[in-house]
Design an enzyme around this catalytic site. Sequence first.
Site, mmCIF file in Angstrom:
data_model
loop_
_atom_site.group_PDB
_atom_site.id
_atom_site.type_symbol
_atom_site.label_atom_id
_atom_site.label_comp_id
_atom_site.label_asym_id
_atom_site.label_seq_id
_atom_site.Cartn_x
_atom_site.Cartn_y
_atom_site.Cartn_z
ATOM 1 N N LYS A 15 36.662 36.515 31.166
ATOM 2 C CA LYS A 15 36.285 37.072 29.863
ATOM 3 C C LYS A 15 37.449 36.990 28.868
ATOM 4 C CE LYS A 15 35.195 41.112 31.575
ATOM 5 N NZ LYS A 15 35.534 40.833 33.006
ATOM 6 N N ARG B 207 30.562 48.682 29.177
ATOM 7 C CA ARG B 207 30.593 48.581 30.638
ATOM 8 C C ARG B 207 29.674 49.582 31.296
ATOM 9 N NH1 ARG B 207 36.111 46.343 31.064
ATOM 10 N NH2 ARG B 207 36.491 46.002 33.253
ATOM 11 N N ARG C 227 46.300 35.503 39.342
ATOM 12 C CA ARG C 227 46.585 35.808 37.928
ATOM 13 C C ARG C 227 47.993 36.389 37.768
ATOM 14 N NH1 ARG C 227 42.497 39.283 34.585
ATOM 15 N NH2 ARG C 227 42.858 40.814 36.235
ATOM 16 N N ARG D 136 49.278 42.075 37.692
ATOM 17 C CA ARG D 136 48.756 43.324 37.134
ATOM 18 C C ARG D 136 48.637 44.365 38.238
ATOM 19 N NH1 ARG D 136 43.586 42.310 33.227
ATOM 20 N NH2 ARG D 136 42.609 43.878 34.559
ATOM 21 N N ARG E 222 37.109 47.786 41.794
ATOM 22 C CA ARG E 222 36.648 47.345 40.463
ATOM 23 C C ARG E 222 35.331 46.575 40.584
ATOM 24 N NH1 ARG E 222 41.615 44.056 38.767
ATOM 25 N NH2 ARG E 222 40.386 43.417 36.978
HETATM 26 P P1 AP5 Z 1 40.649 36.462 32.967
HETATM 27 O O1 AP5 Z 1 40.303 35.706 31.726
HETATM 28 O O2 AP5 Z 1 41.877 37.313 32.971
HETATM 29 O O3 AP5 Z 1 39.365 37.273 33.496
HETATM 30 P P2 AP5 Z 1 38.708 38.610 32.978
HETATM 31 O O4 AP5 Z 1 37.229 38.484 33.168
HETATM 32 O O5 AP5 Z 1 39.209 38.945 31.599
HETATM 33 O O6 AP5 Z 1 39.290 39.589 34.070
HETATM 34 P P3 AP5 Z 1 39.843 41.066 33.944
HETATM 35 O O7 AP5 Z 1 40.348 41.402 35.315
HETATM 36 O O8 AP5 Z 1 40.798 41.201 32.806
HETATM 37 O O9 AP5 Z 1 38.540 41.823 33.645
HETATM 38 P P4 AP5 Z 1 38.295 43.282 33.904
HETATM 39 O O10 AP5 Z 1 36.981 43.407 33.257
HETATM 40 O O11 AP5 Z 1 38.361 43.775 35.301
HETATM 41 O O12 AP5 Z 1 39.579 43.978 33.259
HETATM 42 P P5 AP5 Z 1 39.829 44.699 31.870
HETATM 43 O O13 AP5 Z 1 41.163 44.306 31.427
HETATM 44 O O14 AP5 Z 1 38.675 44.545 30.948
HETATM 45 O O15 AP5 Z 1 40.761 35.369 34.154
HETATM 46 C C1 AP5 Z 1 41.193 35.770 35.448
HETATM 47 C C2 AP5 Z 1 42.145 34.672 36.007
HETATM 48 O O16 AP5 Z 1 41.413 33.462 36.202
HETATM 49 C C3 AP5 Z 1 43.314 34.328 35.075
HETATM 50 O O17 AP5 Z 1 44.455 34.120 35.853
HETATM 51 C C4 AP5 Z 1 42.870 33.019 34.393
HETATM 52 O O18 AP5 Z 1 43.987 32.205 34.068
HETATM 53 C C5 AP5 Z 1 41.990 32.377 35.463
HETATM 54 N N1 AP5 Z 1 40.861 31.621 34.889
HETATM 55 C C6 AP5 Z 1 40.088 31.975 33.836
HETATM 56 N N2 AP5 Z 1 39.128 31.036 33.598
HETATM 57 C C7 AP5 Z 1 39.303 30.083 34.552
HETATM 58 C C8 AP5 Z 1 38.626 28.860 34.857
HETATM 59 N N3 AP5 Z 1 37.558 28.442 34.135
HETATM 60 N N4 AP5 Z 1 39.058 28.135 35.913
HETATM 61 C C9 AP5 Z 1 40.125 28.547 36.644
HETATM 62 N N5 AP5 Z 1 40.806 29.701 36.398
HETATM 63 C C10 AP5 Z 1 40.403 30.448 35.364
HETATM 64 O O19 AP5 Z 1 39.813 46.220 32.330
HETATM 65 C C11 AP5 Z 1 40.830 46.765 33.155
HETATM 66 C C12 AP5 Z 1 40.574 48.254 33.357
HETATM 67 O O20 AP5 Z 1 40.594 48.936 32.078
HETATM 68 C C13 AP5 Z 1 39.207 48.623 33.947
HETATM 69 O O21 AP5 Z 1 39.212 48.557 35.361
HETATM 70 C C14 AP5 Z 1 39.041 50.058 33.423
HETATM 71 O O22 AP5 Z 1 39.813 50.961 34.160
HETATM 72 C C15 AP5 Z 1 39.624 49.971 32.017
HETATM 73 N N6 AP5 Z 1 38.589 49.599 31.022
HETATM 74 C C16 AP5 Z 1 38.553 48.466 30.260
HETATM 75 N N7 AP5 Z 1 37.457 48.454 29.484
HETATM 76 C C17 AP5 Z 1 36.779 49.610 29.752
HETATM 77 C C18 AP5 Z 1 35.529 50.162 29.289
HETATM 78 N N8 AP5 Z 1 34.747 49.516 28.397
HETATM 79 N N9 AP5 Z 1 35.138 51.357 29.801
HETATM 80 C C19 AP5 Z 1 35.901 52.020 30.677
HETATM 81 N N10 AP5 Z 1 37.076 51.546 31.183
HETATM 82 C C20 AP5 Z 1 37.499 50.342 30.723
#
Ligand code: AP5
Length: 219
Positions: free
Chosen positions: A15, A90, A129, A162, A173
Amino acid sequence: MTVRVVLLGPPGAGKGTQAERLARATGALHVATGDMFRQAVREATPLGRLAKSFMDRGELVPDDVTVGLVRERLSQEDAAGGFILDGFPRTRPQAEALDRLLSELGRPLTAVLELAVPDDEVVRRLSGRRVCEACGRNYHVEFDPPARPGVCDACGGRLVQRDDDREETVRRRLEVYRRDTLPLRDFYARRGLLRSVPASGRPEDVTRALLSAAGVEGA
Ligand code: AP5
């Protein structure tokens, strides 16, 4: 065309990677709640301390806190030209709050794009990552490595894993995603907004498919 989209998908689906690319391609604002919380953690604000206590356990930050943050961000001037929501909503209450906010602003969603990635690919992506501890840019040791190992191409900062990418926390998660976020597929499908896009290919191919699913011309 103005895009106002939600990116839906499990942790590690790409994402953040795709939101950045879509924002560059369309000029829309990238709004990532996870990045906003991580920045607050780095700055050691009260919000950061609160968010960290949930993030480190792989749990969601409470809805009222998250909704307040997004409401403030989307009400600002630079969101008027479109936005890409990455990691929000979410939960069902977050999705309903977003509906209310966007109808107040008179700017409804144009699409909800689901990044479909198999579970084993998600685990490979998260375990490889690395993020820059200074500017937050994402890398992958195998799929998207920096020019110099361990060093950010953009700012020269140190690349680290991370805290919530540890195996135990990743498992939690994924459970939370299935329980709280997956039901939003039906919520948005019923509104005719959901487009599911295969997202296990190369990043540039996924971007093209997402732009086309979002109805952006020339994609
Ligand atoms: P990446 O692009 O980093 O993936 P992502 O989907 O953004 O993964 P996240 O782990 O950041 O998502 P998340 O939803 O768990 O975390 P968030 O930060 O929102 O890609 C992942 C890896 O793959 C990278 O190394 C990239 O280089 C590689 N990659 C990407 N595309 C690729 C491809 N096509 N081919 C090969 N490799 C590829 O949330 C973290 C925490 O914050 C949550 O757990 C929660 O505690 C809190 N939080 C955030 N939002 C909320 C909300 N709305 N409500 C409540 N709590 C929240």
